[in-house]
Design an enzyme around this catalytic site. Structure first.
Site, PDB file in Angstrom:
ATOM      1  N   LYS A 128       6.320  -8.876   9.852  1.00 24.93           N
ATOM      2  CA  LYS A 128       5.590  -7.953   8.983  1.00 24.93           C
ATOM      3  C   LYS A 128       6.333  -7.857   7.651  1.00 24.93           C
ATOM      4  O   LYS A 128       7.527  -7.530   7.616  1.00 24.93           O
ATOM      5  CB  LYS A 128       5.563  -6.594   9.667  1.00 24.93           C
ATOM      6  CG  LYS A 128       4.330  -5.793   9.414  1.00 24.93           C
ATOM      7  CD  LYS A 128       4.406  -4.561  10.307  1.00 24.93           C
ATOM      8  CE  LYS A 128       3.289  -3.622  10.078  1.00 24.93           C
ATOM      9  NZ  LYS A 128       3.596  -2.314  10.668  1.00 24.93           N
TER      10      LYS A 128
HETATM   11  C1  E4P Z   1       0.927  -0.346  11.087  1.00 26.56           C
HETATM   12  O1  E4P Z   1       1.066  -1.532  10.970  1.00 26.56           O
HETATM   13  C2  E4P Z   1       1.351   0.637  10.061  1.00 26.56           C
HETATM   14  O2  E4P Z   1       2.706   0.531   9.819  1.00 26.56           O
HETATM   15  C3  E4P Z   1       0.968   2.023  10.510  1.00 26.56           C
HETATM   16  O3  E4P Z   1      -0.370   1.981  10.998  1.00 26.56           O
HETATM   17  C4  E4P Z   1       1.137   3.079   9.439  1.00 26.56           C
HETATM   18  O4  E4P Z   1       0.570   4.284   9.894  1.00 26.56           O
HETATM   19  P1  E4P Z   1       0.872   5.701   9.194  1.00 26.56           P
HETATM   20  O5  E4P Z   1       0.247   5.703   7.840  1.00 26.56           O
HETATM   21  O6  E4P Z   1       0.251   6.704  10.118  1.00 26.56           O
HETATM   22  O7  E4P Z   1       2.361   5.822   9.118  1.00 26.56           O
END
Ligand code: E4P
Length: 221
Positions: A83
């Site tokens: 990622k």
């Molecule tokens: C997933 O890949 C993201 O990091 C995550 O969904 C972020 O979510 P949040 O905005 O609730 O922290």
């Protein structure tokens, strides 16, 4: 639409895997901070639970640092997806990972143009953050709709992953918008299971069953 779990909590992942609805997992530094321990051990354990894509996020801010962290993650298991946050350096790292055959998930996407760039650089997953856009009074689902349309219109080989999902309605909307994947907190997937009429129906069936059995055993006595 595939369903990923947005967590680094092993017990949550095991639970949803047992339900037979787990297609993959996304983690990030914040989710990791909630559980602590060794990030590498957690990722390895997750990859034993699911054979679906497991996103591991880099924190380096320079290309070489991102490549170093990502290559190390990729060695942990064949289903690791690195990622990488959206940025100029992020795009360069995504492009280099693609050349090396390492899959990437471009994270922190807040516009269709950012998603288009990430796709062109070679990201296999594009993660627009729905909830964080909603938080600042923008329609996060619009980015999902636009990006899905762009990807389909131009036949781009990538998948749109609806991230930052805050509630069950977001899941329905992401599916209707054509998102290929949605990543969900454990709480949201639990909320999707429940309906008050289902709970009420189960109680009623139990009650009627018990009454019928009691009557039947009374009649045969
Ligand atoms: C997933 O890949 C993201 O990091 C995550 O969904 C972020 O979510 P949040 O905005 O609730 O922290």
């Amino acid at each position: 639409m595939k369903l990923f779990l947005d967590t680094a909590d092993i017990e949550e992942i095991r639970t949803v895997a047992r339900w037979g609805v787990l297609d993959g997992v996304t983690t990030n530094p914040t989710l990791y901070a909630k559980v602590g321990g060794s990030y590498e051990s957690i990722l390895t354990e997750i990859c034993h639970i699911t054979s679906g894509p497991v996103s591991a996020e880099v924190v380096a801010e320079d290309v070489e640092g991102m490549l170093k962290e990502g290559r190390a993650f990729a060695k942990l298991a064949p289903n690791i997806v690195v990622k990488v946050p959206m940025s100029e350096t992020g795009l360069e790292a995504i492009s280099r990972f693609a050349d090396e055959g390492i899959k990437t998930n471009c994270t922190l996407i807040f516009s269709a143009n950012q998603g288009l760039l990430a796709a062109k650089a070679g990201a296999s997953l594009l993660s627009p953050f729905v909830g964080r856009l909603d938080d600042i009074n923008q329609d996060g689902m619009d980015v999902i709709r636009e990006l899905v349309s762009i990807v389909e219109l131009h036949g781009i080989e990538t998948e749109v992953l609806a991230a930052s999902i805050r509630g069950p309605r977001d899941v329905t909307d992401a599916a209707l918008a054509g998102a290929h994947v949605a990543t969900l907190p454990f709480k949201v997937i639990q909320q999707m299971v429940r309906h008050p009429l289902t709970d009420k129906g189960i109680v009623q069936f139990q009650k009627d069953w018990a009454a019928a059995r009691a009557a039947a055993s009374g009649a045969s006595a």
